[in-house]
Design a protein around this motif. Structure first.
Motif, PDB file in Angstrom:
ATOM      1  N   LEU A 155       9.566  -0.548   7.387  1.00  0.00           N
ATOM      2  CA  LEU A 155       9.082   0.431   6.545  1.00  0.00           C
ATOM      3  C   LEU A 155       7.689   0.093   5.919  1.00  0.00           C
ATOM      4  O   LEU A 155       6.652   0.984   6.103  1.00  0.00           O
ATOM      5  CB  LEU A 155       9.321   0.788   5.164  1.00  0.00           C
ATOM      6  CG  LEU A 155      10.889   1.813   5.619  1.00  0.00           C
ATOM      7  CD1 LEU A 155      11.942   1.241   4.267  1.00  0.00           C
ATOM      8  CD2 LEU A 155      11.375   2.458   5.195  1.00  0.00           C
ATOM      9  N   TRP A 156       7.821  -1.655   5.726  1.00  0.00           N
ATOM     10  CA  TRP A 156       5.752  -1.884   5.962  1.00  0.00           C
ATOM     11  C   TRP A 156       5.265  -1.512   6.931  1.00  0.00           C
ATOM     12  O   TRP A 156       3.954  -1.084   6.674  1.00  0.00           O
ATOM     13  CB  TRP A 156       6.169  -3.933   6.031  1.00  0.00           C
ATOM     14  CG  TRP A 156       5.338  -4.062   5.898  1.00  0.00           C
ATOM     15  CD1 TRP A 156       4.074  -4.093   4.569  1.00  0.00           C
ATOM     16  CD2 TRP A 156       4.325  -5.226   6.107  1.00  0.00           C
ATOM     17  NE1 TRP A 156       2.682  -4.796   5.063  1.00  0.00           N
ATOM     18  CE2 TRP A 156       3.250  -6.081   6.405  1.00  0.00           C
ATOM     19  CE3 TRP A 156       5.381  -6.453   8.147  1.00  0.00           C
ATOM     20  CZ2 TRP A 156       2.205  -6.689   6.563  1.00  0.00           C
ATOM     21  CZ3 TRP A 156       4.493  -7.405   7.878  1.00  0.00           C
ATOM     22  CH2 TRP A 156       2.701  -8.014   7.501  1.00  0.00           C
ATOM     23  N   TYR A 160       4.574   1.696   4.205  1.00  0.00           N
ATOM     24  CA  TYR A 160       4.624   1.378   2.967  1.00  0.00           C
ATOM     25  C   TYR A 160       4.050  -0.312   2.609  1.00  0.00           C
ATOM     26  O   TYR A 160       3.757  -0.841   3.080  1.00  0.00           O
ATOM     27  CB  TYR A 160       5.282   1.514   2.123  1.00  0.00           C
ATOM     28  CG  TYR A 160       6.398   3.084   2.752  1.00  0.00           C
ATOM     29  CD1 TYR A 160       6.358   3.580   1.686  1.00  0.00           C
ATOM     30  CD2 TYR A 160       7.409   3.316   4.232  1.00  0.00           C
ATOM     31  CE1 TYR A 160       6.589   5.199   2.105  1.00  0.00           C
ATOM     32  CE2 TYR A 160       7.188   4.432   3.926  1.00  0.00           C
ATOM     33  CZ  TYR A 160       7.248   5.786   2.791  1.00  0.00           C
ATOM     34  OH  TYR A 160       7.518   6.505   3.326  1.00  0.00           O
ATOM     35  N   VAL A 163       8.166  -2.007  -0.677  1.00  0.00           N
ATOM     36  CA  VAL A 163       9.564  -2.287  -0.270  1.00  0.00           C
ATOM     37  C   VAL A 163      10.972  -2.518  -1.141  1.00  0.00           C
ATOM     38  O   VAL A 163      10.642  -3.871  -1.421  1.00  0.00           O
ATOM     39  CB  VAL A 163      10.211  -2.354   1.381  1.00  0.00           C
ATOM     40  CG1 VAL A 163      11.052  -1.721   1.756  1.00  0.00           C
ATOM     41  CG2 VAL A 163       8.660  -1.829   2.526  1.00  0.00           C
ATOM     42  N   LYS A 234       2.145   2.446  -2.308  1.00  0.00           N
ATOM     43  CA  LYS A 234       3.398   2.782  -1.674  1.00  0.00           C
ATOM     44  C   LYS A 234       4.434   2.388  -1.471  1.00  0.00           C
ATOM     45  O   LYS A 234       4.127   1.427  -1.269  1.00  0.00           O
ATOM     46  CB  LYS A 234       2.131   3.469  -0.382  1.00  0.00           C
ATOM     47  CG  LYS A 234       2.205   4.609  -0.330  1.00  0.00           C
ATOM     48  CD  LYS A 234       1.212   5.604   0.927  1.00  0.00           C
ATOM     49  CE  LYS A 234       2.139   5.230   2.504  1.00  0.00           C
ATOM     50  NZ  LYS A 234       1.748   5.958   3.543  1.00  0.00           N
ATOM     51  N   SER A 235       5.255   2.715  -1.892  1.00  0.00           N
ATOM     52  CA  SER A 235       6.243   1.937  -2.320  1.00  0.00           C
ATOM     53  C   SER A 235       7.656   2.908  -1.806  1.00  0.00           C
ATOM     54  O   SER A 235       7.894   3.802  -2.283  1.00  0.00           O
ATOM     55  CB  SER A 235       6.928   1.752  -3.590  1.00  0.00           C
ATOM     56  OG  SER A 235       5.529   1.273  -4.696  1.00  0.00           O
ATOM     57  N   HIS A 236       8.086   1.991  -1.565  1.00  0.00           N
ATOM     58  CA  HIS A 236      10.040   3.116  -0.471  1.00  0.00           C
ATOM     59  C   HIS A 236      11.127   1.980  -1.098  1.00  0.00           C
ATOM     60  O   HIS A 236      11.088   1.014  -1.164  1.00  0.00           O
ATOM     61  CB  HIS A 236       9.704   2.621   0.391  1.00  0.00           C
ATOM     62  CG  HIS A 236      10.865   3.670   1.651  1.00  0.00           C
ATOM     63  ND1 HIS A 236      11.952   3.668   1.886  1.00  0.00           N
ATOM     64  CD2 HIS A 236      10.014   4.585   1.621  1.00  0.00           C
ATOM     65  CE1 HIS A 236      12.517   4.579   2.120  1.00  0.00           C
ATOM     66  NE2 HIS A 236      11.605   5.316   2.192  1.00  0.00           N
TER      67      HIS A 236
END
Ligand code: UDP
Ligand code: MG
Length: 359
Positions: A155-156, A160, A163, A234-236
Motif C-alpha cells: 500500500l505504501w 499511501y 497505513v 493519505k491513509s489506508h
C-alpha cells in the motif's frame, strides 16, 4: 565570512530540492557536492525506499528473541533494506541483553531509555531515531500479525502515506475494559473534530513525511492515536485480528487506560471546559424563573417559612457542580503546567548500534 554564507546557501539548496525536478537521486546531489560535502550520507541514501521498524519493549525478554528474526524475514521477503529499532522502555528484565545478542545477526539499533516512560513516549523516541524512508511501528509481544507487513508495504508503494491496522475483535480484555473503551471512543468522536477510529492503534506504517510531521509537533502530552489522525495524510486502513500475546502479560490495566483516556480527551477537545458555560447558563435561567415564581407566590399567598428542603438541595447540587467544574479546570491547568515546564518526553540513556554499521 562570505564563504560560510555560501556553504550555508549551498546546503540549503541541496537539501530543499527533493524529487520534483530530479528524480535521479544521487546524480544531482553529486554534481553540487563538488564544492560542499554531501549532507550526511547515510545507510539509507539508496533509492530503494528503506524501512525502519520501531519496536517498543518493556520487559519483553522472551518475545524480543522471537519477533526480531520473524520481522527480519518479512522485510527480506519484501526485499527492502531496513533497520530494527528496539526502544527499551526501562525494562527490568534481560530485554537489553537479549537484544544486544541479536545485533550479531540482525541490523538492530537499541535505544535504551533511562527509565520507563510509557509506550507513547517510547514510540516518540523511536520516531526521532528512525532513518528509513518509512517507519513501521509494531508491538513486541507478537499481537500484531507480521504477515500483514507485506500488505502495508504494498500500500505504501501504491502511494499511501500512512497505513494503519484496525483491530477487529479483542478477546484478551475484560468485559468492563472493553465497554469502557467503547464508551471512550464514542465520547471522543463527539468531543473532537479529528476522527479517531476505534481499534486503530499503533500498528502502522508511516511515510517519512508523516514521521517528520509528527516529530515537529511541539506538544508534550502525546496521545499518539489522536496525533496520527491529526496530522492527516493519505491513509489506508487494514483490518486485522489481534493475536494472543506471546510471553508475559499486558502492561495496561484499567488505571493506565483511564489515564490515557483523559489525556486523549483533554488533548483533543475543549468540550469538557465549554460544557460548563452551558450548564451555568441553564441553571441561572432556571433560577430566575424560580425567583419569579417565588415573588409571585409571596405576593398572592403571603410569605411562609417552608422551603428548607429546596434550599438544601439546590446548595448541594450547585456545590457539586462547582467542585466538578473546578476539577476539570484543574485537569487542563495541570496539562498547561506540564507543557510549560518543557521537560523532555523521554531521556535516551544510550544508543547501541550494531558494529557493522557504525555511522
Ligand atoms: N510498552 C512499552 N512501555 C510501557 C508499556 C508497554 O514500551 O510502559 C510496550 C510493550 O512492550 C509492548 C507494547 O508496548 O511492545 C504494547 O504493550 P502491551 O502488550 O502491554 O499492551 P496491550 O497490548 O495490552 O495494549
Ligand atoms: Mg500487547
Amino acid at each position: 565570512a562570505g564563504s560560510l554564507a555560501a556553504v550555508a546557501a549551498a546546503l540549503e539548496a541541496s537539501s530543499s530540492s527533493p524529487s520534483p525536478s530530479s528524480p535521479a537521486v544521487g546524480g544531482s546531489g553529486g554534481s553540487r557536492a563538488g564544492m560542499t560535502p554531501p549532507v550526511t550520507p547515510s545507510l539509507f541514501d539508496e533509492p530503494t525506499r528503506s524501512l525502519s521498524v520501531i519496536v517498543p519493549a518493556f520487559n519483553e525478554e522472551e518475545n524480543i528473541e522471537v519477533i526480531i528474526p520473524l520481522l527480519a524475514k518479512q522485510l527480506q521477503l519484501a526485499n527492502r533494506s531496513f533497520e530494527l529499532i528496539i526502544v527499551d522502555d526501562g525494562s527490568t528484565d534481560r530485554t537489553i541483553e537479549r537484544a544486544t545478542k541479536l545485533q550479531a545477526d540482525y541490523p538492530v539499533v537499541i535505544l535504551r531509555l533511562s527509565r520507563n516512560f510509557g509506550k507513547e513516549n517510547a514510540i516518540t523516541a523511536g520516531l526521532e531515531q528512525a532513518r528509513g524512508s518509512a517507519v513501521i511501528i509494531l508491538d513486541a509481544d507478537l499481537q500484531h500479525p507480521l504477515h500483514l507487513l507485506q500488505r502495508y508495504i504494498e500500500l505504501w508503494d501504491e502511494g499511501y502515506e500512512m497505513v494503519y491496522g484496525v483491530r477487529q475483535r479483542r478477546s484478551d480484555q475484560s468485559w468492563i475494559l472493553r465497554n469502557s473503551s467503547r464508551l471512550f471512543y464514542r465520547l471522543l468522536s463527539k468531543a473532537t473534530s479529528v476522527p479517531i477510529p476505534r481499534g486503530a492503534g499503533d500498528f502502522r506504517l508511516l511515510d517519512r513525511k508523516v514521521v517528520d510531521a509528527l516529530n515537529n509537533l511541539p506538544e508534550r502530552s502525546r496521545f499518539m492515536k489522536g496525533l496520527y489522525s491529526w496530522v492527516g495524510f493519505k491513509s489506508h486502513p487494514v483490518p486485522f485480528e489481534s493475536e494472543r500475546r506471546g510471553a508475559g502479560k499486558s502492561n495496561f490495566n484499567f488505571r493506565g487506560l483511564f489515564a490515557l483516556a483523559v489525556t486523549g480527551i483533554t488533548s483533543f477537545s475543549n468540550l469538557p471546559l465549554r460544557v460548563w458555560t452551558g450548564v451555568g447558563a441553564l441553571i441561572s435561567s432556571l433560577s430566575i424563573l424560580y425567583a419569579l415564581f417565588i415573588v409571585g407566590r409571596t405576593l398572592i399567598f403571603g410569605s411562609s417559612v417552608p422551603g428548607w428542603a429546596t434550599l438544601t438541595v439546590s446548595i448541594l447540587f450547585l456545590g457539586g457542580i462547582q467542585i466538578l467544574s473546578i476539577g476539570i479546570l484543574g485537569e487542563y491547568i495541570g496539562r498547561i503546567f506540564e507543557e510549560v515546564k518543557g521537560r523532555p518526553n523521554y531521556i535516551v540513556a544510550e544508543v547501541l548500534r550494531p558494529e557493522s554499521t557504525d555511522a
